[in-house]
Structure formats: C-alpha cells, structure tokens
Design a protein around this motif. Structure first.
Motif, PDB file in Angstrom:
ATOM      1  N   ASN A  31       7.016   0.042  -2.670  1.00 31.60           N
ATOM      2  CA  ASN A  31       5.603   0.096  -2.305  1.00 31.60           C
ATOM      3  C   ASN A  31       4.844   1.133  -2.756  1.00 31.60           C
ATOM      4  OD1 ASN A  31       5.797  -2.346  -0.933  1.00 31.60           O
ATOM      5  ND2 ASN A  31       6.677  -1.339   0.879  1.00 31.60           N
ATOM      6  N   ALA A  32       5.752   2.311  -3.335  1.00 27.51           N
ATOM      7  CA  ALA A  32       4.777   3.235  -3.794  1.00 27.51           C
ATOM      8  C   ALA A  32       3.948   2.809  -5.246  1.00 27.51           C
ATOM      9  CB  ALA A  32       6.049   4.325  -4.270  1.00 27.51           C
ATOM     10  N   SER A  33       2.997   3.806  -5.355  1.00 28.64           N
ATOM     11  CA  SER A  33       2.195   3.504  -6.589  1.00 28.64           C
ATOM     12  C   SER A  33       2.707   4.487  -7.663  1.00 28.64           C
ATOM     13  CB  SER A  33       0.724   4.157  -6.224  1.00 28.64           C
ATOM     14  OG  SER A  33       0.869   5.543  -6.148  1.00 28.64           O
ATOM     15  N   VAL A  34       2.507   3.936  -8.839  1.00 26.18           N
ATOM     16  CA  VAL A  34       2.667   4.655 -10.274  1.00 26.18           C
ATOM     17  C   VAL A  34       2.484   6.206 -10.152  1.00 26.18           C
ATOM     18  CG1 VAL A  34       2.680   4.663 -12.589  1.00 26.18           C
ATOM     19  CG2 VAL A  34       3.050   2.542 -11.524  1.00 26.18           C
ATOM     20  N   ALA A  35       1.141   6.450  -9.727  1.00 26.51           N
ATOM     21  CA  ALA A  35       0.691   7.709  -9.800  1.00 26.51           C
ATOM     22  C   ALA A  35       1.328   8.652  -8.787  1.00 26.51           C
ATOM     23  CB  ALA A  35      -0.712   7.565  -9.559  1.00 26.51           C
TER      24      ALA A  35
END
Length: 655
Positions: A31-35
């Motif tokens: 669920n983490a964002s790439v950024a």
C-alpha cells in the motif's frame, strides 16, 4: 503473509530501514506509494515500483485460489493473456499492469522523454519522417487484421525497391486477452486484405509457424532499411517475433502498437535474455493510465555481457596476477569476450532517473556504469573523486548508487570538482539560458542548489582544479572528465594517482574513446603494467589499478618521446576498443595527434583509409546516434588536417 523479508530483494538491513519509515509488513509495502518508498535508504526510484509489485503479488498468492486455477498461475508463462485465475480484489491483469508501469518508470523510462504523438497515425507519420519516405524499406508487420496500417506504409514509402510483408492467422486472437477480448477477436474468417500494391505480400498462418521459414529464406533485401511493426497484442506472439528477428536481423526500427502491458513485458523479457541496444524516438500515451500505448524506436544486436557478482578483495588479487595484458589480446578473442565481460568487477544496473533540471553530456550507459560501481563495487576503502561534473549528473549517479549500497560510508565520501564557469555553448540549452542571465560567468551557486538532495555525501569544490590538492587519504574510485588539456592531465596525474589502492582502485577515463585528448590514451597505454581494462561504456574506459605506481612517476612524459613512440601507445589503446564507434574514435585520435605533430603524410594515409568507412557508415546508418557522433568528429579532424596541410604548403611556397 506479514513477514516482509520474504519479499525478494529485501534482507534484514533493508527491512530495518523500511520499519523506520513505518513499513513493517507485506501489506504496508503493497500500500506504500512510490514517492514514499523512494525516500527509504537502500530503495531507488527504479526499485520502488518493483518492490510494491512484488508485495502485491505475494499478497495475491497468499489468498485462496479460484476453483478454475491455482493462485500461483499468474506467475506462469501462460498467465499473459489468460483468463484471470485470481478472482479477489487484485486480478492477475492488475498485477501485470503494475509490473508494466514499473517498467515505464524504470527500465523503459526513456520512452516518456521522447516526443509524444496524439494518435497512432501521428506516430506513424513520425516514423516516415525519421526514416525518409524515399528510403527503400523492408517492413515486416505482425498483426494485419484488415490491412489499414499496411495500406498506410505502402502509400507513404514509395520507393520501388521497398517491400511489405504482413503476418497474420486472419483467424483472430488465439486466446482471451486483456480480460475483455475473447479468443477469435480480430478474425477476418481467413480472408487477407485487398491491398492494390504489388510490393505487399501476406503470410497466412500462426506467426510461430510462418515467420521462421520467411526469415531463413532471406526474403528481406539486406540493403533496405528494416522496420518491424508488432501489433500482435498478446505476450507470447510479441516475444516470439522479437526473438526470431534477433537471430536473423542485425538491427531494425521497431514499432509497438499495444505496448501498454503484454508487448511491454515481452520487450522486458527479450532484452533480459538477448544482448541488444535499444533506444526510443516517439510514443503515444494511453489516456486512461500511465502506460505508453504506441512506441517507436530502434533495436540493434550486440555482444552478450553476462552479469557477474562483485568479488572480494583477496580473490581479486589472484585474478589480476593471472590476467593477460590487454594489448596482447587478439581481435578475435576480444570480440568473443565482448564488453569486458570476464573482467567487470560489478554487475550492470540501470541508473535511476536524474532530476529533471540536471543536464548531462554523458550517455545513459555511462551513467549506468557510475551507478553500478558505487552500488556494487565501492566498499569505503577510499574516497570517490568526481572531477569535471558539469551540472552534477555523475555525482548524482555515484550518490544514488551509494544510497543503494548496504555499506555505511564516511561523509562526505564523494569529492566533486567543477570550474563552474558558464560557457557560450551552455546557453544553447533553454533551461540554462533561463537560469543564467546575461553577463553572468559563474554558476557555482546553481550547482550547489542542484546537488542539495545529495549534499551530505558530497564535498563540492568549485574553481580551477589546477589549484587543488588532495589531503583526504586513499582514493577508491577516480572519475576523470576534466583532462581537457595536457596541463590539467599533468596536475591530476600528479595529485590523485599516488593515492590509488593497488588491487582495488578504479580509474574511469571519460574521454578515452574520443578524438581530442590523445594524452589520456598514451598515458594509460604507457602504464599498462599498472592498470588493466575491466569495463567500458561509450566514450568511457574503466581501469583497475593492479599495483603501486612508481614514486618517481612522470605525469606528462611525452615531450621526451618521439612521435612514432606516442603513436605506438595510441595503437595499444586502440586495441582496447570494443565497438565500431570506439575504434573509429581511436583512429581519429591518432590522426589528430599526427596532425598536431605535423606528421601530415602519415595523417593523410590514415585519413584516406578511414574516410570511405566513415562516409559509408553515415550514409547507411545515420539514424544511429553513435554514427552521427563519430561522423561529426571525423569532419572536425578532417577539417583540422586540411587547414594544417594548406598552412604547410603555403609556408613552403613562401620560402
């Protein structure tokens, strides 16, 4: 599944760093964002999407399977184009799209940097514009359907020698595709299109059955420019076309019509298994996603370069002692070994994207090389010297590699040098022209601003490198892109070389395969007993310092040598070239030296032998960036020789 260390590529060290950022489970990673993930130490912007995709896949595999298939079937070769075996929130198609997006943001990031066309027809027009409507072509199209694109190609490429070959079963898709198109879609009931052009031929049947015989029959005119248009949609057919063409065609323009997922992944697997160089020229974007749809580029067959693991220092010493001197390796053996594959001391990795405002004069392979060295070779045994950084691209690559290296390094470990003086040529770049007002001569403050994201790792030295000294101990990596004059080369040789670590330090000469700076090549060849070529990339050559240099090293011995002796050294350095481009630049370097020393007869003989080769290469392959670059250098050296000859003749007539 919550154990994050079960994800491929995540060990205890990286798991600890992820935990510091609040990512402690597979679910959290998915669920983490790439950024967010890119900010974690040890995770590059390129690696972040892949880790998210791997976590997503792991979660999907952990869920109960649908009655019709196993949950792990999405990872099998048949998964591309098959009906989704996982009926939960994340379908196999969503997983594939995640991998495809990761490719666009990583391995194929160059696509988004090319001009964007609005429609596929606009992209086709760019193909014709780049190749030339009057150029004789041989076009192989895979996936013909009703022949609309074939009619376009035949109408636009008007040369009488052009030929057009369409491959299709004309029975539609052989399997369900993209979750919405069922088997048989695009069928014409076996009817081939009616295209009123005698240059067009169709080959009816499954491509895996018809293409091999066609290629083996040598039906393609070798003098024609080759174009391969892939519009097969599904993974298996796209991969087969790419692989089959590699065995029979040395290079060709490539057009993908549905690059978003299947053709994207086929290209990824193709370039992972087959040695090729590729570049992109144009693309269209899918309006409903972050994926490119149509893509236009070029593929060229190269030599296989296997990945090797970095070696410990002790085995390295044994390898160095047993290695044959580079200048004694025959051309046949060198071609067989390819790009220094038996000697490279680190695996090859793709460098993350540079910041948008960082302009680089280096080629992508060179940036990849710097990133790979700092990520998988540097141990902290010494500092990194980055001499001649322009707008910081090399420093960024070193810093990003160190960020992905598991070792803790002293700060600052990178010592960067740049005169930071604005030259007229720099103002041709519209971004720099906007940043640098008229009458400004120094850009050191702008350079410090650019390097701010990696500042803790870097000590930036702006000004004349001739005034610099070195007092920071051993040097593990010495990158030299500043030896533009013999005086600078003399100073850098005297300042930095005594601090190399025998058996460990790498010296990277960025202008080695270049036509101007002959003193670099001559110096490295003269000291071949102390250095060994271990890698190269475009104009750069990487040397391992194999043993301690003499205390009385002469940093510029060439005034004491006869021109013929210097030419012998340049011939040795020429033997270290691997590609046609590098050999051409080495030849031009010798001609340039002979012109400087007024050995014009020898220069003319070499230039006469080189001229037809260069002229023919430019005439037939000017679409290649390396050919254009070499031809520009050839014209520069030729003009310099012409002026020197005229000057000598005028002086003789005056007497």
């Amino acid at each position: 599944m919550t154990d994050i260390t079960k994800i491929r590529g995540i060990g205890p060290t990286l798991a600890t760093e992820l935990a510091k950022s609040g990512i402690k489970s597979t679910e959290g990673l998915a669920n983490a964002s790439v950024a967010t993930l890119s900010q974690v130490r040890g995770v590059s912007a390129t690696a972040a999407p892949r880790l998210i995709a791997a976590a997503t896949a792991a979660l999907a595999k952990a869920k109960p399977a649908a009655p019709t298939a196993k949950a792990a079937d999405w990872a099998a070769p048949a998964y591309r184009g098959a009906a989704s075996p996982v009926k939960e929130t994340l379908s196999e198609r969503q997983l594939l799209r995640t991998l495809a997006i990761a490719n666009i943001e990583g391995r194929f990031q160059g696509i988004r940097k090319t001009p964007e066309s609005e429609t596929r027809e606009d992209l086709w027009a760019e193909v014709v514009k780049k190749i030339g409507a009057d150029t004789p072509v041989s076009l192989l199209e895979f996936g013909v359907y009703k022949g609309n694109s074939m009619r376009f190609w035949a109408s636009e490429f008007g040369h009488a020698k052009s030929t057009f070959h369409g491959f299709d079963s004309f029975e539609g898709l052989p399997e369900d595709w993209a979750g919405k198109m069922v088997k048989g879609t695009f069928s014409t009931d076996g009817t081939t299109p009616d295209v009123a052009d005698h240059r067009v031929n169709f080959y009816k049947g499954w491509i895996q059955n018809t293409l091999p015989d066609f290629l083996h029959s040598k039906s393609v005119d070798p003098s024609n420019t080759l174009i391969v248009h892939i519009d097969v949609d599904i993974y298996s057919a796209a991969l087969f076309v790419l692989c089959a063409c590699w065995f029979e065609l040395d290079e060709f323009y490539i057009i993908f019509d549905e690059f978003a997922v299947d053709e994207n992944l086929a290209m990824e697997d193709f370039i992972a298994a087959f040695p090729v160089e590729y570049e992109f020229y144009n693309h269209t974007m899918n309006p409903n996603s972050r994926l490119a749809r149509q893509v236009f580029g070029h593929i060229r067959k190269t030599v296989y370069v296997p990945k090797v693991e970095a070696q410990e220092q002790a085995p390295l010493q044994v390898q160095v002692q047993a290695t044959t001197q580079p200048d004694r390796i025959s051309k046949r053996d060198r071609d067989a070994k390819g790009r220094g594959s038996s000697k490279r001391l680190y695996p090859h990795s793709i460098a993350p994207d540079l910041p948008a405002n960082v302009t680089s004069m280096m080629w992508p392979l060179e940036l990849d090389m710097l990133y790979s060295i700092s990520r998988d070779y540097v141990t902290g045994a010494g500092r990194i010297v980055d001499a001649g950084i322009y707008l910081g691209a090399s420093t960024f690559c070193f810093a990003r590699g160190l960020s992905d290296n598991a070792t803790d390094f002293p700060a600052p470990i990178i010592h960067s040098y740049e005169r930071a003086t604005i030259m007229p040529a720099m103002l041709r770049d519209p971004i720099l022209k906007e940043r640098f007002p008229e009458r400004r001569t120094d850009y050191s403050d702008y350079l410090r601003e650019l390097l701010e994201p990696v500042a803790p790792m870097v000590e930036l030295n702006c000004g004349d490198i001739m005034a610099e000294d070195w007092t920071h101990g051993p040097i593990e990596v010495l990158f030299l892109d500043v030896l533009k004059t013999r005086a600078i080369a003399r100073h850098c040789n005297q300042t930095f070389l005594p601090h190399l670590i025998p058996g460990r330090s790498l010296v990277i000469q960025q202008d080695f395969f270049w036509h101007l700076d002959w003193w670099i090549n001559a110096f490295m060849a003269l000291h071949q007993d102390y250095f060994e070529v271990v890698d190269d990339a475009e104009t750069s050559c990487v040397f391992l310092n194999t043993k301690a240099l003499p205390a009385d090293l002469d940093p510029d011995p060439f005034n004491k040598m006869r021109p013929s002796e210097v030419v012998e050294l340049l011939e040795i350095s020429r033997n270290w070239s691997r590609t046609e481009f590098q050999r051409a630049m080495s030849d031009l370097c010798i001609v340039n030296y002979l012109t400087d020393t007024r050995k014009l007869g020898n220069a003319e003989n070499r230039l006469n032998k080189l001229s037809p080769i260069m002229e023919n290469a430019f005439k037939t392959q000017q679409n290649r960036a390396d050919v254009r670059r070499a031809f520009t250098a050839y014209r520069w050296v030729s003009e310099k020789f012409r002026k020197a000859k005229e000057s000598t003749q005028s002086a003789g007539a005056g007497k």
